[in-house]
Motif scaffolding. Structure first.
Motif, PDB file in Angstrom:
ATOM      1  N   ASP A 157       0.881  -1.164   0.000  1.00  0.00           N
ATOM      2  CA  ASP A 157       0.000   0.000   0.000  1.00  0.00           C
ATOM      3  C   ASP A 157       0.916   1.211   0.000  1.00  0.00           C
ATOM      4  O   ASP A 157       1.808   1.318   0.848  1.00  0.00           O
ATOM      5  CB  ASP A 157      -0.865   0.014   1.259  1.00  0.00           C
TER       6      ASP A 157
ATOM      7  N   SER B 231     -12.866   1.710  -6.489  1.00  0.00           N
ATOM      8  CA  SER B 231     -14.092   2.516  -6.355  1.00  0.00           C
ATOM      9  C   SER B 231     -14.894   2.586  -7.651  1.00  0.00           C
ATOM     10  O   SER B 231     -16.121   2.425  -7.651  1.00  0.00           O
ATOM     11  CB  SER B 231     -13.722   3.938  -5.920  1.00  0.00           C
TER      12      SER B 231
ATOM     13  N   ASP C 214     -13.344  -3.875  -1.505  1.00  0.00           N
ATOM     14  CA  ASP C 214     -13.098  -3.424  -0.120  1.00  0.00           C
ATOM     15  C   ASP C 214     -14.372  -3.600   0.699  1.00  0.00           C
ATOM     16  O   ASP C 214     -15.112  -2.644   0.916  1.00  0.00           O
ATOM     17  CB  ASP C 214     -12.695  -1.949  -0.112  1.00  0.00           C
TER      18      ASP C 214
ATOM     19  N   SER D 187      -5.966  -9.717   3.067  1.00  0.00           N
ATOM     20  CA  SER D 187      -6.328  -9.106   4.360  1.00  0.00           C
ATOM     21  C   SER D 187      -6.354 -10.109   5.501  1.00  0.00           C
ATOM     22  O   SER D 187      -7.107 -11.094   5.462  1.00  0.00           O
ATOM     23  CB  SER D 187      -7.682  -8.387   4.307  1.00  0.00           C
TER      24      SER D 187
HETATM   25  O1  1PR Z   1     -10.604   3.049  -5.297  1.00  0.00           O
HETATM   26  O2  1PR Z   1      -9.671   2.413  -7.516  1.00  0.00           O
HETATM   27  O3  1PR Z   1      -8.765   4.388  -6.286  1.00  0.00           O
HETATM   28  O4  1PR Z   1      -8.321   2.054  -5.508  1.00  0.00           O
HETATM   29  C1  1PR Z   1      -7.850   2.296  -4.224  1.00  0.00           C
HETATM   30  C2  1PR Z   1      -7.105   1.055  -3.803  1.00  0.00           C
HETATM   31  O5  1PR Z   1      -6.413   1.323  -2.578  1.00  0.00           O
HETATM   32  C3  1PR Z   1      -8.025  -0.105  -3.551  1.00  0.00           C
HETATM   33  O6  1PR Z   1      -7.413  -1.312  -4.005  1.00  0.00           O
HETATM   34  C4  1PR Z   1      -8.148  -0.150  -2.017  1.00  0.00           C
HETATM   35  O7  1PR Z   1      -8.246  -1.505  -1.552  1.00  0.00           O
HETATM   36  C5  1PR Z   1      -6.829   0.430  -1.586  1.00  0.00           C
HETATM   37  N1  1PR Z   1      -6.933   1.219  -0.355  1.00  0.00           N
HETATM   38  C6  1PR Z   1      -7.511   2.435  -0.232  1.00  0.00           C
HETATM   39  N2  1PR Z   1      -7.376   2.851   1.051  1.00  0.00           N
HETATM   40  C7  1PR Z   1      -6.696   1.892   1.707  1.00  0.00           C
HETATM   41  C8  1PR Z   1      -6.311   1.949   3.148  1.00  0.00           C
HETATM   42  O8  1PR Z   1      -5.715   0.988   3.670  1.00  0.00           O
HETATM   43  N3  1PR Z   1      -6.604   3.072   3.799  1.00  0.00           N
HETATM   44  N4  1PR Z   1      -5.783  -0.323   1.014  1.00  0.00           N
HETATM   45  C9  1PR Z   1      -6.417   0.867   0.803  1.00  0.00           C
HETATM   46  C10 1PR Z   1      -6.536  -1.361   1.350  1.00  0.00           C
HETATM   47  C11 1PR Z   1      -6.007  -3.602   1.442  1.00  0.00           C
HETATM   48  C12 1PR Z   1      -4.750  -4.223   0.975  1.00  0.00           C
HETATM   49  C13 1PR Z   1      -3.954  -4.767   2.140  1.00  0.00           C
HETATM   50  C14 1PR Z   1      -4.504  -6.118   2.512  1.00  0.00           C
HETATM   51  C15 1PR Z   1      -3.515  -6.972   3.261  1.00  0.00           C
HETATM   52  N5  1PR Z   1      -5.702  -2.317   1.932  1.00  0.00           N
HETATM   53  O9  1PR Z   1      -4.040  -3.316   0.259  1.00  0.00           O
HETATM   54  O10 1PR Z   1      -2.647  -4.902   1.700  1.00  0.00           O
HETATM   55  O11 1PR Z   1      -5.661  -5.869   3.299  1.00  0.00           O
HETATM   56  O12 1PR Z   1      -3.122  -6.357   4.460  1.00  0.00           O
HETATM   57  P1  1PR Z   1      -2.578  -7.293   5.683  1.00  0.00           P
HETATM   58  O13 1PR Z   1      -1.915  -8.499   5.084  1.00  0.00           O
HETATM   59  O14 1PR Z   1      -1.594  -6.391   6.417  1.00  0.00           O
HETATM   60  O15 1PR Z   1      -3.755  -7.636   6.503  1.00  0.00           O
HETATM   61  P2  1PR Z   1      -9.411   3.040  -6.197  1.00  0.00           P
END
Ligand code: 1PR
Length: 544
Positions: free
Chosen positions: A236, A357, A396, A492
């Motif tokens: 991320d 999104s 998500d 996740s």
């Molecule tokens: O909506 O097309 O602009 O895409 C945004 C992207 O960024 C999406 O893929 C969304 O999942 C991701 N995202 C947005 N905000 C966050 C945040 O964390 N605040 N990341 C985010 C979401 C999910 C994974 C994470 C796994 C594994 N995080 O990226 O790596 O959950 O984590 P873990 O192994 O530590 O549990 P758009």
């Protein structure tokens, strides 16, 4: 430096192929017009996406006859992916469009009654002739495939025409993974994305070792055929408080350090360095998610493009980029279609783009219009141009608990993990903007809609599990796997290697992703894969 001519007519991620060619000591001369092919000593023809789209482009550009002449002249020719498919008579993917017809046979779609389609991941390429090494291929190696159509392999059919084949098995279907005869060699897999094993193939082709005696390789006999379990490292990425793009990691999507008031953005390291580290630990893919891109970022998101360009110089496994892939208005107000945004990432070294999104919005409109495809969504336009294997949809979701299924119109599951008030059922609510906005839309609706639009894979995150080290949400994964035929990546919650074994043992997920446990240095990708091997699962062994 010796050169090789490259025809990149269907712009995909050709940058990685150039990097791979340069890595093995050759430089690329670009084919800019059909007549340039006659100057080529060695010619490489990569192709991504739809067979018909590719062949039509080659035909419209006047390239088909010069390609045929090059091959018939006896000069070395390498076809990659659709570049292999083009050698055959045609494909059921686009029945009206002929191939070059140099090899009899047609491509057929994999059956999806027993497995996910497209076939995405690491599989074998075993020479069908005893003791023969086709262009450096080894039975102990795995190669990266991403395709929905294949040439079924019938032992002896190609051989009686003088062709040597290397085969792979997917489910119960054996197909042609690579094929060679005299000056021609072609791979269904992507050697430029197959790590050291793939670089070996490119080097062998460029050095003229198209067919050699297979060296004696210890352990060759016991390598299992078939698709390996894919282990993915996810980074991320966001701008930190100092304006640098850093790797961060949330807990239930909250990326700020706890404790400090208005906490600083968690900074876990530099994206390019960390991607290389995971590649060297044996990651089968690397995913970058630009998590602040939902804000209106300038199109020329040069830091992210630069990260991809630099990463693709040393990381020879598939790269996925997500965040901000949609129609956008640049800072000066000009509208840039999603397909052009995606093209910039492909040209910078990405193999797949991940849409979050925008996919939810498009899916809501799909249902609102009575499941009618508009043809104009980001998913449809990008998959039409680059193939559905290039489009991932990132989901998500978060749990919404209900006491009884009849308390909601959404698709519920009976959960083993009751809600805060003992509710025994839940549905998975889709969110946008990185979990900041919940929608009246569930994951089953989302994934069935995006599959219909042409998405090739689902990246299935889970807000409740994100960053918890408590393991994957197995119930969520099974709910989604029950709804679609395209591959699903479980994401996740991974906190240790046993969570990867657990998700492969208890769901039919096609891949599993980790982030925090790798970034915090608690475990390496290598340890995860060793644990999977110790538990009898087939994984790709890293080759330096
Ligand atoms: O909506 O097309 O602009 O895409 C945004 C992207 O960024 C999406 O893929 C969304 O999942 C991701 N995202 C947005 N905000 C966050 C945040 O964390 N605040 N990341 C985010 C979401 C999910 C994974 C994470 C796994 C594994 N995080 O990226 O790596 O959950 O984590 P873990 O192994 O530590 O549990 P758009």
């Amino acid at each position: 430096m010796p050169t090789v001519h490259l025809l990149d007519y269907v712009a995909g991620n050709v940058r990685s192929l150039v990097n791979a060619i340069e890595k093995v000591g050759f430089t690329v001369e670009w084919i800019k017009a059909p007549e340039d092919i006659f100057k080529a000593e060695k010619l490489i023809l990569p192709g991504v996406g739809h067979f018909g789209h590719c062949l039509s482009q080659f035909s419209a550009g006047g390239y088909l006859e010069p390609i045929r002449a090059h091959i018939q002249s006896g000069k070395p020719f390498l076809g990659i992916c659709v570049g292999l498919q083009a050698l055959f008579e045609g494909s059921e993917e686009d029945p009206a469009i002929p191939g070059l017809g140099l090899i009899p046979g047609r491509l057929q779609k994999f059956r999806d009654d027993d497995k996910s389609v497209p076939h995405i991941g690491w599989n074998s390429a075993n020479a069908s002739r005893e003791g023969l090494s086709l262009c450096g291929l080894r039975p102990t190696s795995k190669y990266y495939y991403v395709h929905a159509y294949a040439v079924a392999y019938q032992k002896g059919e190609l051989e009686k025409l003088g062709w040597s084949a290397a085969t792979a098995t997917y489910g119960n279907e054996e197909f042609v993974g690579a094929i060679g005869k005299d000056n021609v060699f072609a791979t269904q897999f992507h050697p430029e994305k197959s790590g050291a094993a793939g670089l070996r193939v490119i080097k062998a082709f460029l050095e003229g070792n198209l067919q050699t005696k297979l060296p004696d390789i210890p352990g060759a006999a016991k390598v299992r055929d078939g698709l390996t379990r894919r282990v993915i490292a996810c980074l991320d990425v966001r701008t930190n408080d100092e304006g640098d793009l850093v790797v961060t990691k949330g807990d239930q999507y909250d990326v700020r350090e706890k404790g400090e008031v208005g906490g600083k953005v968690r900074n876990l390291g530099k994206p390019v360095d960390m991607a290389k580290k995971y590649y060297e630990q044996g990651a089968d893919e690397v995913t970058f998610l630009n998590i602040t891109s939902f804000r209106n970022c300038p199109l020329a998101d040069t830091p992210m493009l630069e990260i991809l360009r630099r990463t693709s110089e040393t990381v020879f496994v598939p790269l996925t980029i997500g965040g901000g892939i949609r129609d956008i208005a640049d800072t000066d107000g000009t509208r840039i279609p999603a397909q052009d945004v995606a093209a910039m990432y492909f040209k910078s070294g990405a193999d797949k783009v991940s849409i979050g999104s925008d996919a939810v919005t498009a899916a809501e409109e799909y249902f609102a219009s009575g499941k009618r495809l508009s043809g104009t969504t980001a998913i449809e336009t990008i998959s039409r141009a680059y193939g559905n294997q290039a489009v991932v949809v990132s989901v998500d979701p978060r749990r919404v608990y209900v006491a009884r299924p009849e308390d909601t119109n959404h698709s519920t599951i009976k959960t083993k993990f009751p809600g805060p008030n003992g509710e025994g059922y839940c549905w998975y609510q889709c969110t946008i903007k990185g979990g900041r906005e919940g929608r009246d839309f569930d994951v089953r609706q989302l994934v069935t809609a995006v599959e219909a639009m042409g998405a090739g894979e689902i990246l299935l995150n889970c807000i409740d599990k994100d960053g918890t080290n408590s393991g994957f949400d197995l119930e969520l994964i099974n709910e989604v796997k029950d709804a679609v035929k395209i591959p699903v990546i479980a994401s996740s919650g991974a906190g240790n290697p046993s969570h990867f074994e657990e998700v492969f043992a208890n769901t039919s997920t096609d891949a599993a992703l980790g982030a925090g446990m790798f970034h915090r240095g608690e475990y390496t990708v290598k340890q995860v894969k060793e644990f999977l091997v110790d538990n009898g699962l087939l994984v790709r062994q890293f080759e330096a």
